[in-house]
Design a protein around this motif. Structure first.
Motif, PDB file in Angstrom:
ATOM      1  N   HIS A   1     -39.331  16.305  23.993  1.00  0.00           N
ATOM      2  CA  HIS A   1     -38.379  17.938  23.761  1.00  0.00           C
ATOM      3  C   HIS A   1     -37.053  17.289  23.670  1.00  0.00           C
ATOM      4  CE1 HIS A   1     -42.175  20.266  24.239  1.00  0.00           C
ATOM      5  NE2 HIS A   1     -42.345  19.528  25.549  1.00  0.00           N
ATOM      6  N   GLY A   2     -36.669  16.116  23.656  1.00  0.00           N
ATOM      7  CA  GLY A   2     -35.260  15.809  23.376  1.00  0.00           C
ATOM      8  C   GLY A   2     -34.532  15.241  24.640  1.00  0.00           C
ATOM      9  N   SER A   3     -33.438  14.505  24.565  1.00  0.00           N
ATOM     10  CA  SER A   3     -32.770  14.152  25.699  1.00  0.00           C
ATOM     11  C   SER A   3     -31.459  13.709  25.362  1.00  0.00           C
ATOM     12  CB  SER A   3     -33.514  12.572  26.243  1.00  0.00           C
ATOM     13  OG  SER A   3     -33.314  11.956  25.215  1.00  0.00           O
ATOM     14  N   VAL A   4     -30.469  13.655  26.456  1.00  0.00           N
ATOM     15  CA  VAL A   4     -29.113  13.118  25.788  1.00  0.00           C
ATOM     16  C   VAL A   4     -28.937  11.796  26.601  1.00  0.00           C
ATOM     17  CG1 VAL A   4     -26.756  13.533  26.423  1.00  0.00           C
ATOM     18  CG2 VAL A   4     -28.125  15.489  25.994  1.00  0.00           C
ATOM     19  N   VAL A   5     -28.567  10.778  25.669  1.00  0.00           N
ATOM     20  CA  VAL A   5     -28.566   9.517  26.034  1.00  0.00           C
ATOM     21  C   VAL A   5     -27.226   8.692  26.024  1.00  0.00           C
ATOM     22  CG1 VAL A   5     -29.706   7.114  25.515  1.00  0.00           C
ATOM     23  CG2 VAL A   5     -30.960   9.087  24.961  1.00  0.00           C
ATOM     24  N   CYS A   6     -26.967   7.933  27.172  1.00  0.00           N
ATOM     25  CA  CYS A   6     -25.695   7.288  27.100  1.00  0.00           C
ATOM     26  C   CYS A   6     -26.017   5.880  27.102  1.00  0.00           C
ATOM     27  CB  CYS A   6     -24.508   7.557  28.108  1.00  0.00           C
ATOM     28  SG  CYS A   6     -25.118   7.485  29.751  1.00  0.00           S
ATOM     29  N   ILE A   7     -25.481   5.042  26.165  1.00  0.00           N
ATOM     30  CA  ILE A   7     -25.938   3.562  26.304  1.00  0.00           C
ATOM     31  C   ILE A   7     -24.645   2.553  26.576  1.00  0.00           C
ATOM     32  CG2 ILE A   7     -26.709   1.502  24.613  1.00  0.00           C
ATOM     33  CD1 ILE A   7     -27.937   3.982  22.875  1.00  0.00           C
ATOM     34  N   GLY A   8     -24.805   1.683  27.585  1.00  0.00           N
ATOM     35  CA  GLY A   8     -23.860   0.883  27.649  1.00  0.00           C
ATOM     36  C   GLY A   8     -24.357  -0.436  28.710  1.00  0.00           C
ATOM     37  N   ALA A   9     -23.404  -1.315  28.913  1.00  0.00           N
ATOM     38  CA  ALA A   9     -23.739  -2.582  29.655  1.00  0.00           C
ATOM     39  C   ALA A   9     -23.683  -2.175  31.378  1.00  0.00           C
ATOM     40  CB  ALA A   9     -22.683  -3.850  29.356  1.00  0.00           C
ATOM     41  N   PHE A  10     -22.770  -1.147  31.260  1.00  0.00           N
ATOM     42  CA  PHE A  10     -22.724  -0.501  32.836  1.00  0.00           C
ATOM     43  C   PHE A  10     -22.758  -1.633  33.684  1.00  0.00           C
ATOM     44  CE2 PHE A  10     -25.047   2.842  30.697  1.00  0.00           C
ATOM     45  CZ  PHE A  10     -24.002   3.719  30.496  1.00  0.00           C
ATOM     46  N   ASP A  11     -21.717  -2.702  33.479  1.00  0.00           N
ATOM     47  CA  ASP A  11     -21.748  -3.847  34.297  1.00  0.00           C
ATOM     48  C   ASP A  11     -20.677  -3.908  35.300  1.00  0.00           C
ATOM     49  OD1 ASP A  11     -19.431  -3.710  32.554  1.00  0.00           O
ATOM     50  OD2 ASP A  11     -19.266  -5.741  32.003  1.00  0.00           O
ATOM     51  N   GLY A  12     -20.457  -2.736  36.064  1.00  0.00           N
ATOM     52  CA  GLY A  12     -19.536  -2.522  37.039  1.00  0.00           C
ATOM     53  C   GLY A  12     -19.384  -1.252  37.471  1.00  0.00           C
ATOM     54  N   LEU A  13     -19.865  -0.213  36.867  1.00  0.00           N
ATOM     55  CA  LEU A  13     -20.045   1.121  37.131  1.00  0.00           C
ATOM     56  C   LEU A  13     -18.623   1.744  37.815  1.00  0.00           C
ATOM     57  CD1 LEU A  13     -23.211   1.433  38.982  1.00  0.00           C
ATOM     58  CD2 LEU A  13     -22.638   1.944  36.530  1.00  0.00           C
ATOM     59  N   HIS A  14     -17.625   1.358  36.783  1.00  0.00           N
ATOM     60  CA  HIS A  14     -15.998   1.743  36.999  1.00  0.00           C
ATOM     61  C   HIS A  14     -16.113   3.267  36.641  1.00  0.00           C
ATOM     62  CE1 HIS A  14     -15.743   1.304  32.705  1.00  0.00           C
ATOM     63  NE2 HIS A  14     -15.996   0.057  32.728  1.00  0.00           N
ATOM     64  N   LEU A  15     -14.894   3.644  36.493  1.00  0.00           N
ATOM     65  CA  LEU A  15     -14.295   5.200  36.437  1.00  0.00           C
ATOM     66  C   LEU A  15     -14.897   5.635  35.050  1.00  0.00           C
ATOM     67  CD1 LEU A  15     -13.253   7.760  37.556  1.00  0.00           C
ATOM     68  CD2 LEU A  15     -10.820   7.010  36.442  1.00  0.00           C
ATOM     69  N   GLY A  16     -14.630   4.768  34.109  1.00  0.00           N
ATOM     70  CA  GLY A  16     -15.060   4.976  32.696  1.00  0.00           C
ATOM     71  C   GLY A  16     -16.518   5.205  32.526  1.00  0.00           C
ATOM     72  N   HIS A  17     -17.377   4.475  33.087  1.00  0.00           N
ATOM     73  CA  HIS A  17     -18.748   4.515  33.236  1.00  0.00           C
ATOM     74  C   HIS A  17     -19.213   5.956  33.754  1.00  0.00           C
ATOM     75  CE1 HIS A  17     -19.107  -0.245  33.027  1.00  0.00           C
ATOM     76  NE2 HIS A  17     -19.211   0.469  31.913  1.00  0.00           N
ATOM     77  N   ARG A  18     -18.582   6.061  34.941  1.00  0.00           N
ATOM     78  CA  ARG A  18     -18.783   7.431  35.563  1.00  0.00           C
ATOM     79  C   ARG A  18     -18.590   8.468  34.364  1.00  0.00           C
ATOM     80  NH1 ARG A  18     -16.121   7.613  41.190  1.00  0.00           N
ATOM     81  NH2 ARG A  18     -17.332   5.825  41.131  1.00  0.00           N
ATOM     82  N   MET A  19     -17.582   8.581  34.295  1.00  0.00           N
ATOM     83  CA  MET A  19     -17.313   9.716  33.087  1.00  0.00           C
ATOM     84  C   MET A  19     -18.139   9.829  32.126  1.00  0.00           C
ATOM     85  SD  MET A  19     -12.896   9.360  33.217  1.00  0.00           S
ATOM     86  CE  MET A  19     -12.936  10.641  31.850  1.00  0.00           C
ATOM     87  N   LEU A  20     -18.400   8.655  31.545  1.00  0.00           N
ATOM     88  CA  LEU A  20     -19.511   8.653  30.399  1.00  0.00           C
ATOM     89  C   LEU A  20     -20.879   9.325  30.951  1.00  0.00           C
ATOM     90  CD1 LEU A  20     -20.091   7.854  27.408  1.00  0.00           C
ATOM     91  CD2 LEU A  20     -21.035   5.796  28.451  1.00  0.00           C
ATOM     92  N   VAL A  21     -21.301   8.848  31.871  1.00  0.00           N
ATOM     93  CA  VAL A  21     -22.506   9.311  32.449  1.00  0.00           C
ATOM     94  C   VAL A  21     -22.417  10.568  32.825  1.00  0.00           C
ATOM     95  CG1 VAL A  21     -24.377   9.068  33.998  1.00  0.00           C
ATOM     96  CG2 VAL A  21     -23.432   7.003  33.172  1.00  0.00           C
ATOM     97  N   ARG A  22     -21.539  11.175  33.575  1.00  0.00           N
ATOM     98  CA  ARG A  22     -21.470  12.500  34.054  1.00  0.00           C
ATOM     99  C   ARG A  22     -21.331  13.431  32.683  1.00  0.00           C
ATOM    100  NH1 ARG A  22     -18.336  12.100  39.559  1.00  0.00           N
ATOM    101  NH2 ARG A  22     -19.883  11.176  40.635  1.00  0.00           N
ATOM    102  N   HIS A  23     -20.664  12.955  31.386  1.00  0.00           N
ATOM    103  CA  HIS A  23     -20.377  13.846  30.269  1.00  0.00           C
ATOM    104  C   HIS A  23     -21.811  13.985  29.890  1.00  0.00           C
ATOM    105  CE1 HIS A  23     -18.917  15.138  26.447  1.00  0.00           C
ATOM    106  NE2 HIS A  23     -19.519  14.519  25.994  1.00  0.00           N
ATOM    107  N   ALA A  24     -22.678  12.772  29.568  1.00  0.00           N
ATOM    108  CA  ALA A  24     -24.179  12.898  29.131  1.00  0.00           C
ATOM    109  C   ALA A  24     -24.870  13.874  30.150  1.00  0.00           C
ATOM    110  CB  ALA A  24     -24.776  11.416  28.955  1.00  0.00           C
ATOM    111  N   VAL A  25     -24.763  13.895  31.356  1.00  0.00           N
ATOM    112  CA  VAL A  25     -25.387  14.724  32.154  1.00  0.00           C
ATOM    113  C   VAL A  25     -24.913  16.287  31.954  1.00  0.00           C
ATOM    114  CG1 VAL A  25     -25.722  15.476  34.661  1.00  0.00           C
ATOM    115  CG2 VAL A  25     -25.773  12.957  33.949  1.00  0.00           C
ATOM    116  N   ALA A  26     -23.716  16.453  31.883  1.00  0.00           N
ATOM    117  CA  ALA A  26     -23.375  17.894  31.593  1.00  0.00           C
ATOM    118  C   ALA A  26     -24.053  18.323  30.338  1.00  0.00           C
ATOM    119  CB  ALA A  26     -21.844  18.014  31.768  1.00  0.00           C
ATOM    120  N   ARG A  27     -23.911  17.449  29.345  1.00  0.00           N
ATOM    121  CA  ARG A  27     -24.260  17.943  28.034  1.00  0.00           C
ATOM    122  C   ARG A  27     -25.907  18.131  28.250  1.00  0.00           C
ATOM    123  NH1 ARG A  27     -22.708  16.123  22.389  1.00  0.00           N
ATOM    124  NH2 ARG A  27     -23.817  17.608  21.406  1.00  0.00           N
TER     125      ARG A  27
END
Length: 140
Positions: free
Chosen positions: A47-73
């Motif tokens: 039924h669909g999904s929202v996907v964010c793709i990345g190395a996520f090699d440190g889980l810094h603030l930028g990664h957190r913002m990207l994942v949280r944006h995908a979660v909100a969407r």
């Protein structure tokens, strides 16, 4: 037709693709959370999904913002939020003699992505087959 006009479609934070998130192999349930390792098998999110793709090699603030944006969407669309990363990291695959330093080990990466709100995490095996896959085939 699903929420947000999705029909078996994944929103890739800026891109739209069909049938993202297929697996065979490992699937660990954590309530609604899942870990998948490869693309073989049936569609995980018909039924669909929202996907964010990345190395996520440190889980810094930028990664957190990207994942949280995908979660909100995903929440707005009523579909799962999926974070996809790779193991080994593509840089490790292409330059095995000089691998980059690991900022986060796989177990901590998975835990962190769930803590950021992802419903499912794909830790895809980056191998010769995946390295030769076209972008279109990857998102199908």
């Amino acid at each position: 037709m699903g929420p947000c006009g999705l029909t078996g479609t994944a929103i890739l934070v800026g891109y739209v693709a069909t049938r993202v998130g297929r697996q065979a192999g490992i699937c660990l349930d954590r309530g609604m959370s899942r870990l998948f390792r490869d693309f073989e098998g049936g569609t995980l999110f018909p039924h669909g999904s929202v996907v964010c793709i990345g190395a996520f090699d440190g889980l810094h603030l930028g990664h957190r913002m990207l994942v949280r944006h995908a979660v909100a969407r995903a929440r707005a669309c009523g579909v799962p939020a999926v974070a996809v990363s790779f193991e080994p990291l593509p840089r490790e695959f292409f330059a095995p003699a000089v691998p980059p330093p690991r900022l986060t080990l796989a177990r901590a990466k998975i835990k962190g992505l769930y803590e950021f709100g992802a419903d499912s995490v794909g830790l895809i095996r980056f191998d010769d087959r995946l390295s030769k896959m076209s972008a279109d085939d990857f998102v199908r």
